[in-house]
Scaffold this motif. Structure first.
Motif, mmCIF file in Angstrom:
data_model
loop_
_atom_site.group_PDB
_atom_site.id
_atom_site.type_symbol
_atom_site.label_atom_id
_atom_site.label_comp_id
_atom_site.label_asym_id
_atom_site.label_seq_id
_atom_site.Cartn_x
_atom_site.Cartn_y
_atom_site.Cartn_z
ATOM 1 N N ASN A 106 5.712 66.195 101.165
ATOM 2 C CA ASN A 106 4.808 67.322 101.391
ATOM 3 C C ASN A 106 5.555 68.648 101.196
ATOM 4 O OD1 ASN A 106 3.706 69.533 103.026
ATOM 5 N ND2 ASN A 106 2.132 68.039 103.589
ATOM 6 N N ARG A 107 5.044 69.453 100.228
ATOM 7 C CA ARG A 107 5.802 70.647 99.824
ATOM 8 C C ARG A 107 5.991 71.664 100.935
ATOM 9 N NH1 ARG A 107 4.163 73.503 94.240
ATOM 10 N NH2 ARG A 107 5.403 75.269 94.915
ATOM 11 N N LYS A 108 4.912 71.870 101.678
ATOM 12 C CA LYS A 108 4.962 72.883 102.731
ATOM 13 C C LYS A 108 5.950 72.463 103.835
ATOM 14 C CE LYS A 108 1.742 75.592 105.372
ATOM 15 N NZ LYS A 108 0.449 75.432 106.024
ATOM 16 N N GLN A 109 5.846 71.185 104.196
ATOM 17 C CA GLN A 109 6.730 70.655 105.235
ATOM 18 C C GLN A 109 8.187 70.716 104.750
ATOM 19 O OE1 GLN A 109 6.564 66.470 105.707
ATOM 20 N NE2 GLN A 109 7.368 66.496 107.797
#
Ligand code: ADP
Length: 284
Positions: A106-109
Motif C-alpha cells: 500500500n503506497r500511502k502506508q
C-alpha cells in the motif's frame, strides 16, 4: 530471545568456520567480538538466513528461523558489512523500493513507514539527496533505516563503525542503543571499545568457537587483581615467565601488560583490567 544451538559450518575448502556454537541472546544489544577470520560474518549470515548451517538450530522467541523463511525474514533486519547502495538514487527512493520488497504494498502506508524511518535515523532532511553523496555515517544510518523496515524483532549489524569518524561513531552508537530497546540487536565487531560502551552482554569468538560469553562487567571482575603493567616492552623475559596480554601505548609510552596471580617483579604495578585485557586473555 534468540537461542542458537550447536551451529556447525564447514566450507568446501575444509575451513571449520563455526564449531558447535550455542548462545542465548536476550533483548538489548549483544556484542560479538573476534579477530578477522573468527567466523563472525558466517554466524551473522547464518542468523540472517542467508546461509545454511551444516547442523544446529536458531530460534527467535521460540520459532525456528528456518521453518518459514519468508516469515522469519519479515522479523529480521540486516545491516551487512559491505553495504552497497546505488549512488545515483536518493535515500527516499531506495528506501521506498526496499519497503516494497519487505511487503509494504500500500503506497500511502509505505510512504508513512519510509518517512518515519528517515526521521528516526535523522536523515529526513537529506531524503532527496543521492546516496553517493552521503558520508560514511549517513550511509550507516541509512543502513539502519532499511534494517528497521517492518519493525523486525531481530536486528543483525555486521562491523558497523569501521570507517566512521569519532562524532559519527558516537551518533551511530546512540542510534543503536535507541533502537535496541525492545528487540534483539546483535552487533558483530572487532572494535573492543564498541562492545565496552554499548553491550550489557557479549561473546568472544575464536577460530569458530565461543571462548567466553557473559557480561563485560563480570568478565572485568574476573580479571581484577591479575593484570600487571610495566613500562617498556622487554618481551624476552616476559614471554617465558608470565602470560603476555599486550604491549600497547598508554599515556604516551609503550607499556606491557601481563596476566599473573602474583606481582611478577617490582617493575610491575597492578592495574584495573579493561575490556582489551578481557579480549586478549580470552584469545590466549
Ligand atoms: P570474520 O567475519 O570473523 O572475519 P568469516 O566468517 O568471514 O570471519 O570467516 C571465517 C573463516 O571462514 C575464515 O577462515 C574465512 O577465510 C573462511 N570463509 C569465509 N567465507 C568463506 C567461503 N565462502 N568459502 C570458504 N571459506 C570461507
Amino acid at each position: 530471545m534468540l537461542v542458537i544451538q550447536e551451529l556447525c559450518k564447514t566450507y568446501n575448502n575444509g575451513i571449520e568456520a563455526l564449531k558447535n556454537i550455542s548462545l542465548e541472546i536476550p533483548h538489548g544489544i549483544f556484542g560479538l567480538l573476534g579477530p578477522n577470520g573468527a567466523g563472525k560474518s558466517t554466524l551473522m549470515r547464518t542468523l540472517a538466513t542467508l546461509q545454511d548451517p551444516d547442523s544446529g538450530t536458531v530460534t527467535l522467541d521460540g520459532t525456528d528461523l528456518r521453518r518459514d523463511l519468508q516469515q522469519s525474514r519479515q522479523n529480521l533486519g540486516y545491516l551487512p558489512q559491505d553495504f552497497g547502495v546505488y549512488p545515483q538514487v536518493s535515500a527516499v527512493e531506495l528506501l521506498d523500493q526496499l519497503a516494497v520488497f519487505k511487503g509494504f504494498v500500500n503506497r500511502k502506508q509505505r510512504r508513512a513507514v519510509v518517512e518515519e524511518q528517515l526521521q528516526l535515523v535523522n536523515l529526513f532532511d537529506h531524503r532527496h539527496q543521492q546516496l553517493g553523496t552521503f558520508s560514511g555515517g549517513m550511509r550507516q544510518r541509512f543502513g539502519i533505516a532499511q534494517a528497521l523496515l517492518g519493525a523486525p524483532r531481530l536486528i543483525i549489524v555486521d562491523e558497523p563503525t569501521a570507517g566512521l569518524d569519532p562524532a559519527e561513531r558516537i551518533r551511530f552508537q546512540n542510534l543503536l542503543a535507541e533502537i535496541s530497546q525492545d528487540r534483539v540487536l546483535l552487533l558483530s565487531t572487532h572494535i573492543v571499545e564498541d562492545v565496552a560502551e554499548l553491550c550489557p552482554q557479549m561473546a568472544i569468538l575464536k577460530q569458530g568457537a565461543i571462548v567466553q560469553s557473559g557480561s563485560p562487567l563480570e568478565m572485568l571482575d574476573n580479571l581484577k587483581g591479575r593484570v600487571w603493567m610495566c613500562p617498556g616492552e622487554d618481551l624476552s623475559e616476559i614471554e617465558e615467565q608470565w602470560a603476555l596480554i599486550t604491549t600497547r601505548m598508554e599515556r604516551g609510552g609503550r607499556c606491557t601488560r601481563v596476566l599473573s596471580e602474583t606481582q611478577p617483579s617490582s617493575k610491575f604495578q597492578l592495574v584495573d583490567p579493561d575490556l582489551n585485557d578481557v579480549y586478549f586473555t580470552a584469545l590466549m
